[in-house]
Write a protein that holds these residues in place. Structure first.
Motif, short mmCIF file in Angstrom:
data_model
loop_
_atom_site.label_atom_id
_atom_site.label_comp_id
_atom_site.label_asym_id
_atom_site.label_seq_id
_atom_site.Cartn_x
_atom_site.Cartn_y
_atom_site.Cartn_z
N ARG A 130 -2.64 7.87 -5.56
CA ARG A 130 -1.34 7.76 -4.90
C ARG A 130 -0.33 8.53 -5.74
O ARG A 130 -0.23 8.31 -6.94
CB ARG A 130 -0.91 6.31 -4.78
CG ARG A 130 0.41 6.16 -4.04
CD ARG A 130 0.82 4.73 -3.91
NE ARG A 130 -0.22 4.02 -3.18
CZ ARG A 130 -0.33 2.71 -3.16
NH1 ARG A 130 0.52 1.96 -3.82
NH2 ARG A 130 -1.30 2.13 -2.48
N GLU A 150 -7.31 0.06 -13.14
CA GLU A 150 -8.74 -0.20 -13.01
C GLU A 150 -8.92 -1.59 -12.40
O GLU A 150 -8.42 -2.58 -12.94
CB GLU A 150 -9.41 -0.12 -14.38
CG GLU A 150 -10.91 -0.10 -14.31
CD GLU A 150 -11.52 0.15 -15.68
OE1 GLU A 150 -12.75 0.07 -15.76
OE2 GLU A 150 -10.79 0.41 -16.64
N ASP A 151 -9.60 -1.63 -11.25
CA ASP A 151 -9.79 -2.90 -10.56
C ASP A 151 -11.16 -2.89 -9.88
O ASP A 151 -11.43 -2.04 -9.03
CB ASP A 151 -8.68 -3.08 -9.51
CG ASP A 151 -8.72 -4.43 -8.82
OD1 ASP A 151 -9.74 -5.14 -8.92
OD2 ASP A 151 -7.72 -4.77 -8.17
N ALA A 192 -12.24 -4.54 -7.60
CA ALA A 192 -12.15 -4.79 -6.16
C ALA A 192 -12.09 -3.50 -5.35
O ALA A 192 -12.39 -3.50 -4.16
CB ALA A 192 -10.93 -5.66 -5.87
N PHE A 193 -11.71 -2.38 -5.99
CA PHE A 193 -11.66 -1.12 -5.28
C PHE A 193 -13.07 -0.66 -4.92
O PHE A 193 -13.97 -0.73 -5.74
CB PHE A 193 -10.99 -0.03 -6.12
CG PHE A 193 -9.50 -0.14 -6.24
CD1 PHE A 193 -8.70 -0.31 -5.13
CD2 PHE A 193 -8.88 -0.07 -7.48
CE1 PHE A 193 -7.33 -0.39 -5.23
CE2 PHE A 193 -7.51 -0.16 -7.61
CZ PHE A 193 -6.72 -0.33 -6.48
N THR A 194 -13.25 -0.18 -3.69
CA THR A 194 -14.56 0.33 -3.27
C THR A 194 -14.63 1.85 -3.36
O THR A 194 -15.70 2.43 -3.24
CB THR A 194 -14.86 -0.10 -1.82
OG1 THR A 194 -13.81 0.37 -0.96
CG2 THR A 194 -14.97 -1.62 -1.73
N GLU A 195 -13.47 2.49 -3.52
CA GLU A 195 -13.42 3.93 -3.70
C GLU A 195 -12.20 4.27 -4.55
O GLU A 195 -11.29 3.46 -4.72
CB GLU A 195 -13.35 4.66 -2.36
CG GLU A 195 -12.08 4.40 -1.59
CD GLU A 195 -12.04 5.16 -0.26
OE1 GLU A 195 -12.72 6.19 -0.13
OE2 GLU A 195 -11.31 4.73 0.63
N THR A 196 -12.19 5.48 -5.08
CA THR A 196 -11.06 5.92 -5.88
C THR A 196 -9.92 6.31 -4.95
O THR A 196 -10.12 7.06 -4.00
CB THR A 196 -11.45 7.11 -6.77
OG1 THR A 196 -12.52 6.71 -7.62
CG2 THR A 196 -10.28 7.57 -7.62
N VAL A 197 -8.74 5.81 -5.24
CA VAL A 197 -7.55 6.12 -4.46
C VAL A 197 -6.52 6.73 -5.41
O VAL A 197 -6.24 6.18 -6.47
CB VAL A 197 -6.95 4.85 -3.81
CG1 VAL A 197 -5.66 5.17 -3.08
CG2 VAL A 197 -7.96 4.21 -2.88
#
Length: 146
Positions: A17, A7-8, A10-15
């Protein structure tokens, strides 16, 4: 399998991986389940246009050159053809069951043999669909039975 969530703000969308030694059926199924979350089906019922998540669609059927998407509580008429539905949803777990129907494999609860080499697919809503002989093998393969 290990699942990690970072959880951050700074992320603008869910990624998402996925790390794996090789791409096997389990990983492919996981990817299909993630992709279906972004897909929707648009259709009309009683003059009102609805947008349904593709994951809620049990099957899509073509009747008299018109396509209907069936959810647990709605029957949505769409302008798309069955081939267009198959193109849009084929990579997220929808497979052809007959010339006039594609089914969402995540809603198939059981399969039983039917006459002349066909199968009967029972959905989680207790609806039954007949799988034509020519589509039995691809459906079984998609379910990991072959």
């Amino acid at each position: 399998m290990r699942v990690e969530i970072v959880e951050d703000p700074a992320f603008t969308e869910t990624v998402v991986r996925i790390g794996c030694a090789r791409l096997d059926q389990q990983v492919a199924d996981l990817v299909a389940r993630l992709r279906i979350l972004d897909r929707t089906v648009v259709g009309v019922e009683d003059g009102t246009t609805y947008v349904a998540p593709a994951s809620e669609v049990r099957f899509v059927e073509s009747v008299d050159r018109r396509c209907f998407a069936y959810t647990a509580d709605r029957v949505l008429e769409s302008r798309l053809t069955l081939a267009e539905f198959e193109d849009r949803l084929g990579d997220v777990g929808f497979v052809r069951a007959s010339r006039s129907c594609i089914v969402n494999l995540s809603h198939v609860a059981a399969l039983s043999p039917d006459i002349n080499g066909r199968l009967r697919a029972v959905l989680d809503t207790a609806e039954e669909l007949q799988v034509s002989r020519s589509f039995v093998r691809p459906l079984k393969r998609a379910l990991g039975m072959e």
